[in-house]
Design a protein around this motif. Structure first.
Motif, PDB file in Angstrom:
ATOM      1  N   GLN A  97       0.841  -1.209   0.000  1.00  0.00           N
ATOM      2  CA  GLN A  97       0.000   0.000   0.000  1.00  0.00           C
ATOM      3  C   GLN A  97       0.874   1.256   0.000  1.00  0.00           C
ATOM      4  OE1 GLN A  97      -2.474  -1.509   3.352  1.00  0.00           O
ATOM      5  NE2 GLN A  97      -4.210  -0.735   2.197  1.00  0.00           N
ATOM      6  N   ALA A  98       1.995   1.198   0.735  1.00  0.00           N
ATOM      7  CA  ALA A  98       2.932   2.334   0.738  1.00  0.00           C
ATOM      8  C   ALA A  98       3.520   2.547  -0.659  1.00  0.00           C
ATOM      9  CB  ALA A  98       4.047   2.091   1.756  1.00  0.00           C
ATOM     10  N   VAL A  99       3.874   1.451  -1.324  1.00  0.00           N
ATOM     11  CA  VAL A  99       4.396   1.529  -2.696  1.00  0.00           C
ATOM     12  C   VAL A  99       3.331   2.093  -3.632  1.00  0.00           C
ATOM     13  CG1 VAL A  99       5.147   0.117  -4.672  1.00  0.00           C
ATOM     14  CG2 VAL A  99       6.127  -0.303  -2.405  1.00  0.00           C
ATOM     15  N   ASP A 100       2.102   1.627  -3.449  1.00  0.00           N
ATOM     16  CA  ASP A 100       0.993   2.033  -4.307  1.00  0.00           C
ATOM     17  C   ASP A 100       0.701   3.536  -4.178  1.00  0.00           C
ATOM     18  OD1 ASP A 100      -0.906   1.072  -6.207  1.00  0.00           O
ATOM     19  OD2 ASP A 100      -2.488   1.295  -4.713  1.00  0.00           O
ATOM     20  N   ARG A 101       0.845   4.052  -2.964  1.00  0.00           N
ATOM     21  CA  ARG A 101       0.532   5.477  -2.710  1.00  0.00           C
ATOM     22  C   ARG A 101       1.649   6.409  -3.172  1.00  0.00           C
ATOM     23  NH1 ARG A 101      -1.575   3.444   2.352  1.00  0.00           N
ATOM     24  NH2 ARG A 101       0.468   3.799   3.278  1.00  0.00           N
ATOM     25  N   ALA A 102       2.876   5.884  -3.174  1.00  0.00           N
ATOM     26  CA  ALA A 102       4.032   6.735  -3.482  1.00  0.00           C
ATOM     27  C   ALA A 102       4.114   7.018  -4.983  1.00  0.00           C
ATOM     28  CB  ALA A 102       5.314   6.053  -3.010  1.00  0.00           C
ATOM     29  N   SER A 157      11.261   4.785 -10.271  1.00  0.00           N
ATOM     30  CA  SER A 157      12.197   3.700 -10.579  1.00  0.00           C
ATOM     31  C   SER A 157      11.905   2.495  -9.693  1.00  0.00           C
ATOM     32  CB  SER A 157      13.648   4.144 -10.365  1.00  0.00           C
ATOM     33  OG  SER A 157      13.942   4.196  -8.987  1.00  0.00           O
ATOM     34  N   ARG A 158      12.311   1.331 -10.180  1.00  0.00           N
ATOM     35  CA  ARG A 158      12.140   0.094  -9.410  1.00  0.00           C
ATOM     36  C   ARG A 158      12.985   0.130  -8.136  1.00  0.00           C
ATOM     37  NH1 ARG A 158       9.634  -4.112 -11.962  1.00  0.00           N
ATOM     38  NH2 ARG A 158       8.881  -3.579 -14.043  1.00  0.00           N
ATOM     39  N   GLY A 159      14.144   0.791  -8.225  1.00  0.00           N
ATOM     40  CA  GLY A 159      15.015   0.918  -7.056  1.00  0.00           C
ATOM     41  C   GLY A 159      14.312   1.645  -5.916  1.00  0.00           C
ATOM     42  N   GLU A 160      13.598   2.725  -6.254  1.00  0.00           N
ATOM     43  CA  GLU A 160      12.836   3.467  -5.231  1.00  0.00           C
ATOM     44  C   GLU A 160      11.776   2.564  -4.598  1.00  0.00           C
ATOM     45  OE1 GLU A 160      11.026   7.090  -6.645  1.00  0.00           O
ATOM     46  OE2 GLU A 160      12.893   7.763  -7.584  1.00  0.00           O
ATOM     47  N   ALA A 161      11.119   1.771  -5.422  1.00  0.00           N
ATOM     48  CA  ALA A 161      10.080   0.866  -4.920  1.00  0.00           C
ATOM     49  C   ALA A 161      10.694  -0.164  -3.971  1.00  0.00           C
ATOM     50  CB  ALA A 161       9.385   0.164  -6.080  1.00  0.00           C
ATOM     51  N   GLU A 162      11.853  -0.696  -4.348  1.00  0.00           N
ATOM     52  CA  GLU A 162      12.505  -1.701  -3.490  1.00  0.00           C
ATOM     53  C   GLU A 162      12.934  -1.078  -2.163  1.00  0.00           C
ATOM     54  OE1 GLU A 162      15.189  -5.386  -2.996  1.00  0.00           O
ATOM     55  OE2 GLU A 162      15.247  -4.585  -5.020  1.00  0.00           O
ATOM     56  N   ASP A 163      13.487   0.137  -2.218  1.00  0.00           N
ATOM     57  CA  ASP A 163      13.904   0.817  -0.975  1.00  0.00           C
ATOM     58  C   ASP A 163      12.724   1.001  -0.029  1.00  0.00           C
ATOM     59  OD1 ASP A 163      16.470   0.935  -1.867  1.00  0.00           O
ATOM     60  OD2 ASP A 163      16.400   3.042  -2.501  1.00  0.00           O
ATOM     61  N   LEU A 164      11.597   1.416  -0.593  1.00  0.00           N
ATOM     62  CA  LEU A 164      10.407   1.650   0.220  1.00  0.00           C
ATOM     63  C   LEU A 164       9.878   0.330   0.791  1.00  0.00           C
ATOM     64  CD1 LEU A 164       8.210   3.500   1.329  1.00  0.00           C
ATOM     65  CD2 LEU A 164       7.105   3.458  -0.909  1.00  0.00           C
ATOM     66  N   LEU A 165       9.802  -0.681  -0.044  1.00  0.00           N
ATOM     67  CA  LEU A 165       9.259  -1.969   0.400  1.00  0.00           C
ATOM     68  C   LEU A 165      10.161  -2.631   1.436  1.00  0.00           C
ATOM     69  CD1 LEU A 165       6.806  -3.797  -0.092  1.00  0.00           C
ATOM     70  CD2 LEU A 165       8.115  -4.964  -1.880  1.00  0.00           C
ATOM     71  N   SER A 166      11.474  -2.360   1.363  1.00  0.00           N
ATOM     72  CA  SER A 166      12.416  -2.990   2.299  1.00  0.00           C
ATOM     73  C   SER A 166      12.174  -2.542   3.745  1.00  0.00           C
ATOM     74  CB  SER A 166      13.860  -2.684   1.896  1.00  0.00           C
ATOM     75  OG  SER A 166      14.144  -1.315   2.091  1.00  0.00           O
ATOM     76  N   GLN A 167      11.463  -1.425   3.922  1.00  0.00           N
ATOM     77  CA  GLN A 167      11.118  -0.984   5.279  1.00  0.00           C
ATOM     78  C   GLN A 167      10.043  -1.891   5.896  1.00  0.00           C
ATOM     79  OE1 GLN A 167      10.094   3.241   5.162  1.00  0.00           O
ATOM     80  NE2 GLN A 167      11.620   3.557   3.550  1.00  0.00           N
ATOM     81  N   TYR A 168       9.336  -2.638   5.052  1.00  0.00           N
ATOM     82  CA  TYR A 168       8.255  -3.510   5.521  1.00  0.00           C
ATOM     83  C   TYR A 168       8.577  -4.996   5.362  1.00  0.00           C
ATOM     84  CZ  TYR A 168       5.467   0.781   5.145  1.00  0.00           C
ATOM     85  OH  TYR A 168       5.002   2.063   5.285  1.00  0.00           O
ATOM     86  N   VAL A 169       9.321  -5.324   4.306  1.00  0.00           N
ATOM     87  CA  VAL A 169       9.606  -6.727   3.983  1.00  0.00           C
ATOM     88  C   VAL A 169      11.120  -6.914   3.985  1.00  0.00           C
ATOM     89  CG1 VAL A 169       9.322  -8.556   2.259  1.00  0.00           C
ATOM     90  CG2 VAL A 169       7.524  -6.831   2.537  1.00  0.00           C
ATOM     91  N   LYS A 170      11.617  -7.676   4.961  1.00  0.00           N
ATOM     92  CA  LYS A 170      13.066  -7.798   5.141  1.00  0.00           C
ATOM     93  C   LYS A 170      13.695  -8.774   4.141  1.00  0.00           C
ATOM     94  CE  LYS A 170      13.079  -4.863   8.402  1.00  0.00           C
ATOM     95  NZ  LYS A 170      12.940  -3.558   7.742  1.00  0.00           N
ATOM     96  N   PHE A 230      10.007 -11.048  -5.589  1.00  0.00           N
ATOM     97  CA  PHE A 230       8.779 -11.701  -6.044  1.00  0.00           C
ATOM     98  C   PHE A 230       7.630 -10.690  -6.135  1.00  0.00           C
ATOM     99  CE2 PHE A 230       4.792 -13.354  -4.153  1.00  0.00           C
ATOM    100  CZ  PHE A 230       4.362 -14.171  -5.188  1.00  0.00           C
ATOM    101  N   LEU A 231       7.456  -9.864  -5.102  1.00  0.00           N
ATOM    102  CA  LEU A 231       6.359  -8.890  -5.072  1.00  0.00           C
ATOM    103  C   LEU A 231       6.522  -7.818  -6.144  1.00  0.00           C
ATOM    104  CD1 LEU A 231       6.128  -8.475  -1.200  1.00  0.00           C
ATOM    105  CD2 LEU A 231       4.413  -9.595  -2.645  1.00  0.00           C
ATOM    106  N   LEU A 232       7.765  -7.375  -6.342  1.00  0.00           N
ATOM    107  CA  LEU A 232       8.000  -6.258  -7.267  1.00  0.00           C
ATOM    108  C   LEU A 232       7.974  -6.688  -8.733  1.00  0.00           C
ATOM    109  CD1 LEU A 232      10.622  -4.263  -5.185  1.00  0.00           C
ATOM    110  CD2 LEU A 232       8.222  -3.690  -5.577  1.00  0.00           C
ATOM    111  N   LYS A 233       7.830  -7.997  -8.971  1.00  0.00           N
ATOM    112  CA  LYS A 233       7.579  -8.444 -10.348  1.00  0.00           C
ATOM    113  C   LYS A 233       6.240  -7.905 -10.839  1.00  0.00           C
ATOM    114  CE  LYS A 233      10.399 -12.453 -11.108  1.00  0.00           C
ATOM    115  NZ  LYS A 233      10.674 -13.811 -10.735  1.00  0.00           N
ATOM    116  N   ASN A 234       5.381  -7.494  -9.901  1.00  0.00           N
ATOM    117  CA  ASN A 234       4.067  -6.960 -10.259  1.00  0.00           C
ATOM    118  C   ASN A 234       4.115  -5.497 -10.707  1.00  0.00           C
ATOM    119  OD1 ASN A 234       1.879  -9.074  -9.487  1.00  0.00           O
ATOM    120  ND2 ASN A 234       3.316  -9.121  -7.777  1.00  0.00           N
ATOM    121  N   LEU A 235       5.283  -4.861 -10.587  1.00  0.00           N
ATOM    122  CA  LEU A 235       5.403  -3.458 -11.020  1.00  0.00           C
ATOM    123  C   LEU A 235       5.444  -3.375 -12.547  1.00  0.00           C
ATOM    124  CD1 LEU A 235       8.110  -1.698  -8.807  1.00  0.00           C
ATOM    125  CD2 LEU A 235       5.701  -1.098  -8.942  1.00  0.00           C
TER     126      LEU A 235
END
Length: 253
Positions: A127-132, A136-149, A156-161
């Protein structure tokens, strides 16, 4: 609902159903191997996932009926149905409801029992990724890494981008519907669901999704079931040891 699929090869129809927050692309490599082994492989996006239509309605009954509709539309019979995790639940229910079109069932690392919701952290991150506003994919990974270690889970999740428009990244799945209906993902198979044809349950040796205590329940729904363990892999058994997974499925088929 007209589901999206990628169809590979010729032969007996083998339908493959991905798990929660996954998509058909996750199975492309294995799909090609099954196609080379003589099957017509249907890599299917389930509703609210991948390129399939979005819907506010999301339940295993609907998803099982989606599979029946798909088989009717493609004139498929004597199908082999393979599902992982959420896709395994869909496959179990579809096989029990429509045994006249399903010849064999393969379930990867999920039992017919109830599972408590356990995706909250992942969904919050998505949801944080969706709102932001991400460029770039790198930005998405940085953001998601705060929730998914776990890096593998993030990948796997970011294949949906995908690029929705120039400079605008978006997620393919219907996140709103999946968040609202997350309780449904853990639902048990109905007590009266029954499939008496050949069935294979594959479990990861390091996964706790199918325990030895679950085997009597599996046998009560699927009396012909074999339960096989792939050692040294977790819940993503088909990705962690693709060759062992392929070998186990081919031996069963």
């Amino acid at each position: 609902m007209k589901l999206y699929s990628n169809i590979l090869g010729e032969g007996a129809p083998l339908l493959i159903l991905h798990g929660f927050l996954g998509m058909s692309d996750n199975w492309k490599t294995l799909g090609k191997e099954f196609a080379d082994a003589g099957f017509q492989v249907h890599l299917i996006d389930q509703r609210n996932h991948g390129r399939s239509p979005h819907s506010e309605d999301f339940s295993y009954l609907l998803m099982a009926k989606d599979i029946k509709e798909y088989c009717d539309a493609h004139k498929l019979e004597n199908c082999i149905l393979l599902g992982h995790s959420m896709g395994g639940k869909t496959a179990m229910l579809a096989a029990s409801l429509f045994p006249h079109i399903i010849e064999k069932l393969i379930v990867a690392d999920i039992a017919p029992k109830y599972y408590a919701p356990h995706h909250q952290q992942i969904l919050e991150g998505l949801q944080a990724v969706d709102r932001a506003s991400l460029s770039s994919r790198g930005e998405a990974e940085d953001l998601l890494s705060q929730y998914v270690k776990e890096a593998g889970v993030r990948l796997f999740l970011l294949k949906n981008l995908y690029w929705k428009s120039k400079g605008k990244l978006a997620l393919r799945f219907n996140l709103d519907s999946l968040v609202q209906n997350v309780e449904n993902v853990g639902e048990a198979l109905p007590e009266d669901a029954f499939f008496s044809k050949p069935t294979l349950f594959l479990r990861g040796g390091n996964s706790n999704y199918i325990t030895s205590e679950d085997i009597p329940l599996i046998k009560s729904h699927f009396p012909e079931a074999e339960v096989e363990t792939i050692p040294n892999v977790g819940h993503w058994l088909h990705a962690e040891n693709k060759d062992a997974f392929f070998t186990a499925v081919m031996r069963f088929l």
